[in-house]
Scaffold this motif. Structure first.
Motif, short mmCIF file in Angstrom:
data_model
loop_
_atom_site.label_atom_id
_atom_site.label_comp_id
_atom_site.label_asym_id
_atom_site.label_seq_id
_atom_site.Cartn_x
_atom_site.Cartn_y
_atom_site.Cartn_z
N MET A 98 4.46 0.46 -2.91
CA MET A 98 3.79 0.39 -4.67
C MET A 98 2.30 0.94 -5.01
SD MET A 98 3.64 -3.64 -4.10
CE MET A 98 2.84 -4.37 -5.90
N ASN A 99 1.58 1.58 -3.78
CA ASN A 99 0.92 2.47 -4.32
C ASN A 99 0.75 3.81 -3.60
OD1 ASN A 99 -1.35 0.73 -6.39
ND2 ASN A 99 -0.75 -0.68 -4.48
N LEU A 127 0.69 -0.64 0.01
CA LEU A 127 -0.39 0.18 0.03
C LEU A 127 0.35 1.41 0.01
CD1 LEU A 127 -2.63 -1.04 2.32
CD2 LEU A 127 -3.00 -1.62 -0.14
N THR A 155 -1.52 -4.91 -9.31
CA THR A 155 -1.66 -4.23 -7.88
C THR A 155 -2.80 -3.43 -7.65
OG1 THR A 155 -0.44 -5.93 -7.18
CG2 THR A 155 -1.32 -4.99 -5.04
N PRO A 156 -3.64 -2.80 -7.91
CA PRO A 156 -4.10 -1.74 -8.04
C PRO A 156 -4.64 -1.60 -6.54
CG PRO A 156 -6.10 -2.81 -9.10
CD PRO A 156 -4.32 -3.82 -9.68
N LEU A 157 -4.38 -0.68 -5.93
CA LEU A 157 -5.17 0.43 -5.18
C LEU A 157 -6.68 -0.28 -4.81
CD1 LEU A 157 -4.11 1.84 -2.10
CD2 LEU A 157 -5.03 3.99 -2.96
#
Length: 434
Positions: free
Chosen positions: A266-267, A263, A328-330
């Motif tokens: 990466m996001n 989270l 891996t979208p949020l």
């Protein structure tokens, strides 16, 4: 064989001294201050872990460590916690409660200070092991004090209060850690745990008497615990529920170990936002556990566990697909994490209750083995999840799936109804332990 008194489901042990239990209990009383102190002790694990988790990316940078190395500090903590609970209970049966408890809290405080001042990730790993070992030791003795001084319905009520506040600590921990990280440095979170350790020591000195007089202690210690342990592990359905709970803990701590990297790194989620999301997921797990309690007696406990397992498996599969094909979208990650955590509220608590129902003649030993397996699974999961580095969620997703599948095997194969062994006693509020 005398009944062991380690773990949260302890029972006062007959000593053969001729001293009536009621007379022994009058030497110490179960006061509100004592209960509050035990609640305080129960918060050790979630606070020492969840306050620290939001800082994983910064710890890696400050100590020049990899994601796997940082996650190994979770492993050493949880392995220490498992061993502390497994050993602390039998030793306190032999030596008494108060002095070992004070010593454990003091050692935990020193280890927390070392964590706050650590110059390297290697020192951090060792200090976290000591912190976990002493914290697990303190937790199991704190619960033993309650069981020494209460019985029947009063014991059930007090232990429920202690367990309920533990859920609050899981929610508060990451929020407090996120605020500390936003306003200060990650080392301050360990300083806060050390300060709590000092407060715990004072609370024990003031509110916790010696609850196990010498005439109620026994000399068997770890040897007797080993004998009883072999007996409970010889029961197939107990082992099945042990796999249900231990594997679910593995899936859960795959999330705990890797979610900060997924989270935040990466996001781009901020530490305070991550802490809020972590707390929301913990709240989902708490609500699910409370709902399961309300449904007891109306819906089969095994069915509730299976519902949770199916939901957790779906979350793991969706997470793996998102990690492989969509980066891996949020929103996907946040949704999968919430479903996974909420599902554990149906799996872990119910699985532990059914495990205990399978060993009514050894409740303390069954509880200690269960706690050991849970924390050991949590500790072993963390470094494996980090093998892929901090830029992929694939290992975490695979562990979510593998842990859930293993949990389902425990429920549907090892703990299946129709075992030829004598049936265990029925859980309160249900018609059958199945």
């Amino acid at each position: 064989m005398p009944r062991l008194t380690s773990g949260p489901a302890l029972a006062p042990m007959a000593t053969g001294t001729g001293v009536p239990p009621d007379r022994v209990r009058r030497q110490a009383r179960l006061t509100s201050g004592l209960v509050a102190t035990v609640v305080f002790l129960t918060a050790i694990a979630p606070l020492a872990t969840d306050m620290y988790v939001p800082a994983f990316p910064r710890v890696a940078g400050d100590l020049s460590a990899t994601a796997t190395q940082v996650q190994l500090t979770l492993t050493t903590f949880f392995v220490g916690m498992a061993l502390g609970q497994l050993i602390g209970g039998p030793v306190s049966d032999q030596r008494g409660r108060r002095r070992p408890l004070i010593g454990a809290i003091a050692l935990m405080t020193v280890a927390s200070i070392v964590c706050a001042l650590t110059p390297s990730i290697a020192v951090m790993m060792v200090a976290r092991f000591v912190q976990g070992f002493s914290g697990g030791w303190a937790m199991v003795i704190g619960r033993a004090v309650i069981v020494d001084l209460a019985s029947g319905a009063r014991l059930v009520r007090v232990l429920n209060v202690v367990a309920g506040v533990g859920g609050v600590a899981i929610i508060v921990g990451p929020l407090l850690g996120g605020v500390i990280l936003e306003l200060s440095h990650w080392r301050v979170s360990f300083g806060a745990v050390a300060a709590l350790g000092v407060a715990m020591t004072i609370s024990v000195l003031v509110a916790v008497p010696e609850s196990l007089p010498s005439q109620r202690r026994h000399g068997g210690g770890l040897r007797m615990f080993a004998v009883a342990g072999r007996r409970v592990l010889g029961r197939r359905r107990y082992v099945g529920y042990l796999l249900v709970v231990g594997s679910a803990m593995g899936a859960l701590f795959a999330y705990v170990a890797a979610s900060a990297f997924v989270l935040q790194s990466m996001n781009g989620m901020s530490p305070i936002a991550y802490s809020g999301d972590f707390a929301a997921n913990a709240a989902g797990m708490t609500v699910a556990a409370l709902a399961a309690a309300r449904l007891a007696g109306r819906v089969a406990t095994r069915k509730l566990i299976l519902i949770g397992q199916v939901a957790a498996l779906a979350a793991g599969v969706a997470m793996l697909a998102g990690a492989i094909w969509f980066g891996t979208p949020l929103l996907l990650a946040v949704g999968c994490f919430f479903v996974l955590m909420t599902a554990q509220g149906l799996i872990i608590t119910n699985g532990g209750a059914l495990a205990s129902a399978e060993v009514p003649d050894h409740p303390g030993t069954g509880s200690a083995v269960l706690g050991f397996v849970q924390w050991l699974a949590a500790g072993l999961t963390a470094p494996i999840v980090g093998l892929g580095g901090e830029d992929t969620a694939v290992p975490m997703a695979l562990f979510m799936i593998a842990g859930t599948v293993a949990s389902m095997i425990g429920l549907l194969v090892l703990a299946r109804p129709g075992d030829s062994r004598p049936r265990a006693q029925t859980l309160p509020g249900t018609s059958t332990p199945s």
